[in-house]
Enzyme design. Sequence first.
Site, PDB file in Angstrom:
ATOM      1  N   TYR A  11       6.621   2.169  -8.137  1.00 28.82           N
ATOM      2  CA  TYR A  11       5.885   0.903  -8.096  1.00 28.82           C
ATOM      3  C   TYR A  11       5.267   0.572  -9.457  1.00 28.82           C
ATOM      4  O   TYR A  11       5.283  -0.590  -9.876  1.00 28.82           O
ATOM      5  CB  TYR A  11       4.822   0.925  -7.000  1.00 28.82           C
ATOM      6  CG  TYR A  11       5.396   1.143  -5.609  1.00 28.82           C
ATOM      7  CD1 TYR A  11       6.627   0.594  -5.246  1.00 28.82           C
ATOM      8  CD2 TYR A  11       4.736   1.910  -4.672  1.00 28.82           C
ATOM      9  CE1 TYR A  11       7.162   0.800  -3.983  1.00 28.82           C
ATOM     10  CE2 TYR A  11       5.260   2.111  -3.400  1.00 28.82           C
ATOM     11  CZ  TYR A  11       6.463   1.558  -3.069  1.00 28.82           C
ATOM     12  OH  TYR A  11       6.991   1.763  -1.821  1.00 28.82           O
ATOM     13  N   GLU A  51       0.862  -1.168   0.000  1.00 31.50           N
ATOM     14  CA  GLU A  51       0.000   0.000   0.000  1.00 31.50           C
ATOM     15  C   GLU A  51       0.901   1.220   0.000  1.00 31.50           C
ATOM     16  O   GLU A  51       2.028   1.174   0.490  1.00 31.50           O
ATOM     17  CB  GLU A  51      -0.978   0.013   1.178  1.00 31.50           C
ATOM     18  CG  GLU A  51      -0.449   0.604   2.459  1.00 31.50           C
ATOM     19  CD  GLU A  51       0.453  -0.344   3.236  1.00 31.50           C
ATOM     20  OE1 GLU A  51       1.314   0.174   3.973  1.00 31.50           O
ATOM     21  OE2 GLU A  51       0.305  -1.560   3.111  1.00 31.50           O
TER      22      GLU A  51
END
Length: 173
Positions: free
Chosen positions: A117, A105
């Site tokens: 990411y 997260e």
Amino acid sequence: MSIRIRKFKTDDFEDVLCIESESFAEHNPFAYMHFYEMHGDMFLVAEYLDFIVGFIVGYRLNENEGRVFSLAVREEFQGRGIGAMLLDSLFKEFYSNLLKYATLEVRANNIKARNLYLKMGFIPCWIEKEYYSDGEDGIIMKMKLASYKFHDLDLFAEKIEGMSLRDAEDFDE
């Protein structure tokens, strides 16, 4: 610049806590010692000239999934590929433990981390409203490890050499 990724050692604890406290608003030093005790193979540091410049912590979330708990790089070393190197090394740990997916997260406003990411192959899956204690939303991201292009494959191949063919076939599902 020569960066070495290696397993965390207890002597690294002070440096990791320093990086963690300067990187995150929510500071919990005890979580890192717990992760080291429970998931030592998935607690890695980036070292430059015997100086810890970053770290990553992951763990097995379930039978098929590894979770990236925390990733941080000292501000003066950011933008040099160290975060990607740490992720790559953790993905190898996940893969060698026969995990099929990686999740994490990230704060909705952390554009720099979100871009890293995405570049590494994570896909945003959903938003957790008010995920963080300050009320900020968290974005849950996932990736399939089989689709990731590992760096230094020759070195990595040695590590997974003992994996049976049946295990490898199961992994490709």
